[in-house]
Design a protein around this motif. Structure first.
Motif, mmCIF file in Angstrom:
data_model
loop_
_atom_site.group_PDB
_atom_site.id
_atom_site.type_symbol
_atom_site.label_atom_id
_atom_site.label_comp_id
_atom_site.label_asym_id
_atom_site.label_seq_id
_atom_site.Cartn_x
_atom_site.Cartn_y
_atom_site.Cartn_z
ATOM 1 N N HIS A 16 -11.672 11.519 -3.394
ATOM 2 C CA HIS A 16 -11.027 11.230 -4.709
ATOM 3 C C HIS A 16 -10.200 12.503 -4.693
ATOM 4 O O HIS A 16 -10.645 13.737 -4.830
ATOM 5 C CB HIS A 16 -11.682 10.937 -5.583
ATOM 6 C CG HIS A 16 -12.480 9.804 -5.802
ATOM 7 N ND1 HIS A 16 -12.232 8.482 -6.202
ATOM 8 C CD2 HIS A 16 -13.907 9.669 -5.188
ATOM 9 C CE1 HIS A 16 -13.184 7.803 -5.815
ATOM 10 N NE2 HIS A 16 -14.226 8.065 -5.296
ATOM 11 N N LYS A 17 -8.983 12.379 -5.566
ATOM 12 C CA LYS A 17 -8.117 13.502 -5.985
ATOM 13 C C LYS A 17 -8.714 13.711 -7.299
ATOM 14 O O LYS A 17 -9.245 13.062 -7.907
ATOM 15 C CB LYS A 17 -6.677 13.082 -5.862
ATOM 16 C CG LYS A 17 -5.875 12.773 -4.445
ATOM 17 C CD LYS A 17 -4.604 12.270 -4.684
ATOM 18 C CE LYS A 17 -4.092 12.224 -3.320
ATOM 19 N NZ LYS A 17 -2.527 11.844 -3.608
ATOM 20 N N CYS A 20 -8.319 11.597 -10.107
ATOM 21 C CA CYS A 20 -8.580 10.193 -10.313
ATOM 22 C C CYS A 20 -9.338 9.755 -11.684
ATOM 23 O O CYS A 20 -10.444 10.362 -11.904
ATOM 24 C CB CYS A 20 -9.459 9.914 -9.038
ATOM 25 S SG CYS A 20 -10.015 8.117 -8.613
ATOM 26 N N ASN A 21 -9.267 8.400 -11.900
ATOM 27 C CA ASN A 21 -9.879 7.990 -13.112
ATOM 28 C C ASN A 21 -11.225 7.724 -12.879
ATOM 29 O O ASN A 21 -12.236 7.459 -13.697
ATOM 30 C CB ASN A 21 -9.189 6.808 -13.680
ATOM 31 C CG ASN A 21 -7.805 7.062 -14.375
ATOM 32 O OD1 ASN A 21 -7.749 8.186 -14.793
ATOM 33 N ND2 ASN A 21 -6.960 6.358 -14.173
ATOM 34 N N TYR A 22 -11.620 7.360 -11.580
ATOM 35 C CA TYR A 22 -13.088 7.139 -11.334
ATOM 36 C C TYR A 22 -14.127 8.170 -11.128
ATOM 37 O O TYR A 22 -15.250 7.897 -11.073
ATOM 38 C CB TYR A 22 -13.100 6.392 -9.835
ATOM 39 C CG TYR A 22 -12.775 5.216 -9.736
ATOM 40 C CD1 TYR A 22 -13.236 4.068 -10.491
ATOM 41 C CD2 TYR A 22 -11.458 4.639 -9.412
ATOM 42 C CE1 TYR A 22 -12.940 2.887 -10.344
ATOM 43 C CE2 TYR A 22 -10.621 3.491 -9.583
ATOM 44 C CZ TYR A 22 -11.499 2.548 -9.766
ATOM 45 O OH TYR A 22 -10.992 1.016 -10.126
ATOM 46 N N CYS A 67 -10.428 6.854 -1.605
ATOM 47 C CA CYS A 67 -10.225 5.906 -2.944
ATOM 48 C C CYS A 67 -8.692 5.442 -2.758
ATOM 49 O O CYS A 67 -7.682 5.855 -2.563
ATOM 50 C CB CYS A 67 -10.520 6.718 -4.214
ATOM 51 S SG CYS A 67 -10.006 6.060 -5.992
ATOM 52 N N SER A 69 -7.441 3.993 -5.693
ATOM 53 C CA SER A 69 -6.606 4.317 -6.819
ATOM 54 C C SER A 69 -5.908 5.492 -6.787
ATOM 55 O O SER A 69 -4.842 5.605 -7.420
ATOM 56 C CB SER A 69 -7.745 4.382 -7.608
ATOM 57 O OG SER A 69 -8.299 2.878 -8.159
ATOM 58 N N CYS A 70 -6.268 6.441 -5.992
ATOM 59 C CA CYS A 70 -5.595 7.748 -6.304
ATOM 60 C C CYS A 70 -5.266 8.166 -4.777
ATOM 61 O O CYS A 70 -4.739 9.401 -4.526
ATOM 62 C CB CYS A 70 -6.653 8.853 -6.631
ATOM 63 S SG CYS A 70 -8.182 9.028 -5.517
ATOM 64 N N LYS A 71 -4.859 7.441 -4.055
ATOM 65 C CA LYS A 71 -4.260 7.761 -2.621
ATOM 66 C C LYS A 71 -2.946 8.523 -2.658
ATOM 67 O O LYS A 71 -2.013 8.373 -3.497
ATOM 68 C CB LYS A 71 -3.974 6.598 -1.803
ATOM 69 C CG LYS A 71 -5.220 6.141 -0.975
ATOM 70 C CD LYS A 71 -4.705 5.155 -0.370
ATOM 71 C CE LYS A 71 -5.974 4.432 0.725
ATOM 72 N NZ LYS A 71 -6.057 3.400 1.628
#
Length: 71
Positions: A16-17, A20-22, A67, A69-71
């Motif tokens: 994840h970056k 990232c919200n996760y 992830c 979401s954060c690519k």
């Protein structure tokens, strides 16, 4: 820096970056932040390949992914 989510139940390692919200803000019950608990853990690591390989070598059978979401 990137975050690695080691997920033991699904046998996956997800990168994840940093924004990232996760990424959890506080430690989940069964997954540690910067430590391993029953279901795995979240680890902040350097963004170079050497740091990733450390976790890939510990869990060679785990699927690796990024992830969505954060690519």
């Amino acid at each position: 820096m990137i975050w690695m989510n080691i997920d033991k139940p699904t046998k996956t390692i997800t990168t994840h970056k940093p924004n990232c919200n996760y990424i959890p803000k506080k430690e989940p019950k069964h997954k540690g932040i910067e430590r391993e608990l029953r279901d795995g853990g979240w680890f902040a690591i350097g963004s170079d390949e050497y740091d990733r390989q450390f976790f890939y070598n510990i869990y060679p059978e785990f699927k690796r992914k990024t992830c969505n979401s954060c690519k």
